[in-house]
Design a protein around this motif. Structure first.
Motif, mmCIF file in Angstrom:
data_model
loop_
_atom_site.group_PDB
_atom_site.id
_atom_site.type_symbol
_atom_site.label_atom_id
_atom_site.label_comp_id
_atom_site.label_asym_id
_atom_site.label_seq_id
_atom_site.Cartn_x
_atom_site.Cartn_y
_atom_site.Cartn_z
ATOM 1 N N ASN A 2 0.816 -1.207 0.000
ATOM 2 C CA ASN A 2 0.000 0.000 0.000
ATOM 3 C C ASN A 2 0.852 1.260 0.000
ATOM 4 N N TYR A 3 2.086 1.174 -0.505
ATOM 5 C CA TYR A 3 2.926 2.365 -0.535
ATOM 6 C C TYR A 3 2.400 3.348 -1.579
ATOM 7 N N THR A 4 2.694 4.617 -1.352
ATOM 8 C CA THR A 4 2.223 5.676 -2.242
ATOM 9 C C THR A 4 3.391 6.268 -3.025
ATOM 10 N N LEU A 5 3.051 6.977 -4.100
ATOM 11 C CA LEU A 5 4.088 7.651 -4.884
ATOM 12 C C LEU A 5 4.832 8.663 -4.025
ATOM 13 N N HIS A 6 4.104 9.341 -3.143
ATOM 14 C CA HIS A 6 4.734 10.336 -2.278
ATOM 15 C C HIS A 6 5.764 9.676 -1.359
ATOM 16 N N GLN A 7 5.435 8.505 -0.822
ATOM 17 C CA GLN A 7 6.383 7.800 0.040
ATOM 18 C C GLN A 7 7.650 7.420 -0.730
ATOM 19 N N LEU A 8 7.491 6.986 -1.965
ATOM 20 C CA LEU A 8 8.639 6.625 -2.785
ATOM 21 C C LEU A 8 9.492 7.848 -3.102
ATOM 22 N N GLN A 9 8.845 8.984 -3.359
ATOM 23 C CA GLN A 9 9.592 10.214 -3.631
ATOM 24 C C GLN A 9 10.381 10.656 -2.406
ATOM 25 N N VAL A 10 9.771 10.549 -1.236
ATOM 26 C CA VAL A 10 10.466 10.902 0.003
ATOM 27 C C VAL A 10 11.648 9.968 0.237
ATOM 28 N N PHE A 11 11.446 8.681 0.021
ATOM 29 C CA PHE A 11 12.535 7.722 0.233
ATOM 30 C C PHE A 11 13.687 7.973 -0.738
ATOM 31 N N ALA A 12 13.372 8.290 -1.991
ATOM 32 C CA ALA A 12 14.419 8.576 -2.975
ATOM 33 C C ALA A 12 15.246 9.782 -2.554
ATOM 34 N N LYS A 13 14.585 10.777 -1.993
ATOM 35 C CA LYS A 13 15.320 11.968 -1.550
ATOM 36 C C LYS A 13 16.164 11.658 -0.313
ATOM 37 N N ILE A 14 15.658 10.823 0.580
ATOM 38 C CA ILE A 14 16.458 10.402 1.737
ATOM 39 C C ILE A 14 17.697 9.648 1.262
ATOM 40 N N ALA A 15 17.531 8.793 0.261
ATOM 41 C CA ALA A 15 18.665 8.054 -0.280
ATOM 42 C C ALA A 15 19.685 9.002 -0.911
ATOM 43 N N ASP A 16 19.199 10.066 -1.543
ATOM 44 C CA ASP A 16 20.095 11.068 -2.143
ATOM 45 C C ASP A 16 20.930 11.776 -1.093
ATOM 46 N N THR A 17 20.257 12.180 -0.012
ATOM 47 C CA THR A 17 20.881 13.066 0.976
ATOM 48 C C THR A 17 21.464 12.344 2.172
ATOM 49 N N GLN A 18 21.089 11.076 2.390
ATOM 50 C CA GLN A 18 21.538 10.320 3.560
ATOM 51 C C GLN A 18 21.163 11.037 4.852
ATOM 52 N N SER A 19 20.022 11.752 4.810
ATOM 53 C CA SER A 19 19.656 12.552 5.984
ATOM 54 C C SER A 19 18.173 12.884 5.946
ATOM 55 N N ILE A 20 17.496 12.683 7.072
ATOM 56 C CA ILE A 20 16.094 13.090 7.193
ATOM 57 C C ILE A 20 15.997 14.610 7.115
ATOM 58 N N THR A 21 16.905 15.283 7.790
ATOM 59 C CA THR A 21 16.873 16.751 7.830
ATOM 60 C C THR A 21 17.060 17.352 6.446
ATOM 61 N N LYS A 22 18.079 16.877 5.726
ATOM 62 C CA LYS A 22 18.354 17.429 4.397
ATOM 63 C C LYS A 22 17.252 17.072 3.410
ATOM 64 N N ALA A 23 16.691 15.873 3.544
ATOM 65 C CA ALA A 23 15.578 15.490 2.680
ATOM 66 C C ALA A 23 14.373 16.396 2.918
ATOM 67 N N ALA A 24 14.120 16.696 4.195
ATOM 68 C CA ALA A 24 12.999 17.584 4.528
ATOM 69 C C ALA A 24 13.203 18.967 3.922
ATOM 70 N N GLU A 25 14.425 19.480 4.014
ATOM 71 C CA GLU A 25 14.722 20.801 3.438
ATOM 72 C C GLU A 25 14.534 20.791 1.927
ATOM 73 N N ALA A 26 15.013 19.742 1.266
ATOM 74 C CA ALA A 26 14.921 19.672 -0.190
ATOM 75 C C ALA A 26 13.473 19.541 -0.661
ATOM 76 N N LEU A 27 12.654 18.865 0.133
ATOM 77 C CA LEU A 27 11.259 18.635 -0.247
ATOM 78 C C LEU A 27 10.311 19.695 0.311
ATOM 79 N N HIS A 28 10.871 20.637 1.092
ATOM 80 C CA HIS A 28 10.069 21.688 1.734
ATOM 81 C C HIS A 28 8.993 21.077 2.654
ATOM 82 N N LEU A 29 9.428 20.063 3.396
ATOM 83 C CA LEU A 29 8.566 19.420 4.378
ATOM 84 C C LEU A 29 9.213 19.531 5.750
#
Length: 307
Positions: A2-29
């Motif tokens: 039941n995963y969503t496209l949004h969850q996959l996009q967030v995970f891809a950004k976490i993989a890019d940045t290796q950081s929850i904080t940096k992923a949040a900044e990049a995604l404006h979340l």
């Protein structure tokens, strides 16, 4: 599953940045929002996607496999969206631009109306110093670069946009006086420089060399904003692009110090590799700027042209 496209996009950004904080900044979340999406995605799998060693987050080997699949799904979703918009007659695609740091005061105004006309076109704009901008262009990683000093070792196409004017600036407390001897003047004041690789620094150094004078170099800072704040604080003077100090001049935080030979004038130019085959989106942007740059200058840079 039941995963969503949004969850996959967030995970891809976490993989890019290796950081929850940096992923949040990049995604404006917010960080909690990113953590929640990662947790919900992890619940779909019995094998961990991430692990924390010390205080550093890492993607597991299984997580890397899921990352590849996630990116494929995201790409397919974008392709579906693009096909839908193309079917409706809207232009789609992506334009990539690298911009020297002071160009951030210029480029958005030349882009705004184009992207309003074509909401299906994505923009990726990287703002950095000149050496990194030129490197991204030489590696053919971007469609265009915005510079004020054109590299001389590449075959390039170019479009002139607007003059770049550099003045000597001081804070409001600096006592302005007539400069009788440039060498004495520059030896007596702390002059703040940008870092090596900066186009502004290169322009400043060429000016100083042309006068054959000595300067009192006080500070070296890595961004135009840092230089500006140092000048406002009274740490020294600097030769700065006019385009980035409009508000500070209006508020009286900075003043222009008139000296012979200034302003230095270069030109903001959009450049590209001559051998690069632009896609429809990049070609459309180039056509738009060629046809509308004079109107954009009148609309957004009247104050600038008056100096």
């Amino acid at each position: 599953m039941n995963y969503t496209l949004h969850q996959l996009q967030v995970f891809a950004k976490i993989a890019d940045t290796q950081s929850i904080t940096k992923a949040a900044e990049a995604l404006h979340l917010t960080q909690p929002a990113v953590s929640i999406q990662l947790k919900k995605l992890q619940e779909q799998f019995e094998i961990p996607l991430t692990e924390v060693v010390g205080r550093q987050l890492y993607i597991t080997e299984f997580g890397r496999e899921i990352e590849v699949a996630a990116r494929n799904i995201i790409d397919q979703a974008i392709a579906i969206q693009n096909k839908t918009m193309a079917y409706k007659g809207q232009m789609v695609g992506k334009v990539t631009i690298s911009v020297v740091s002071t160009g951030k005061y210029v480029m958005p105004f030349f882009l705004r109306d184009f992207f309003r006309l074509h909401p299906g076109i994505e923009l990726a704009m990287d703002v950095t110093n000149k050496s990194q901008v030129v490197d991204s262009l030489s590696r053919n990683q971007v469609d265009f670069s915005l510079v004020s000093i054109v590299p001389d070792n590449m075959q390039l196409g170019q479009l002139d946009l607007i003059k770049n004017k550099l003045y000597l600036v001081a804070n409001a407390d600096f006592t302005r006086k007539k400069v009788k001897n440039l060498n004495t003047f520059f030896e007596s004041i702390p002059l703040i420089h940008r870092e090596p690789g900066s186009g502004t620094r290169q322009t400043m150094e060429r000016f100083i060399q042309s006068l054959d004078i000595s300067v009192n170099r006080k500070l070296e800072l890595s961004s135009n904003e840092a230089v500006k704040q140092a000048v406002i604080a009274g740490l020294g003077l600097s030769i700065m692009p006019l385009i980035g100090i409009k508000n500070e001049l209006t508020l009286g935080q900075l003043q222009i110090i008139p000296i012979p030979g200034l302003p230095i004038q270069t030109t903001w130019r959009l450049i590209w590799q001559k051998g690069r085959r632009h896609g429809p989106a990049a070609s459309a942007l180039l056509d738009y700027l060629t046809a509308n740059k004079s109107q954009i200058i009148r609309q957004h840079f009247d104050w600038y042209e008056a100096y």
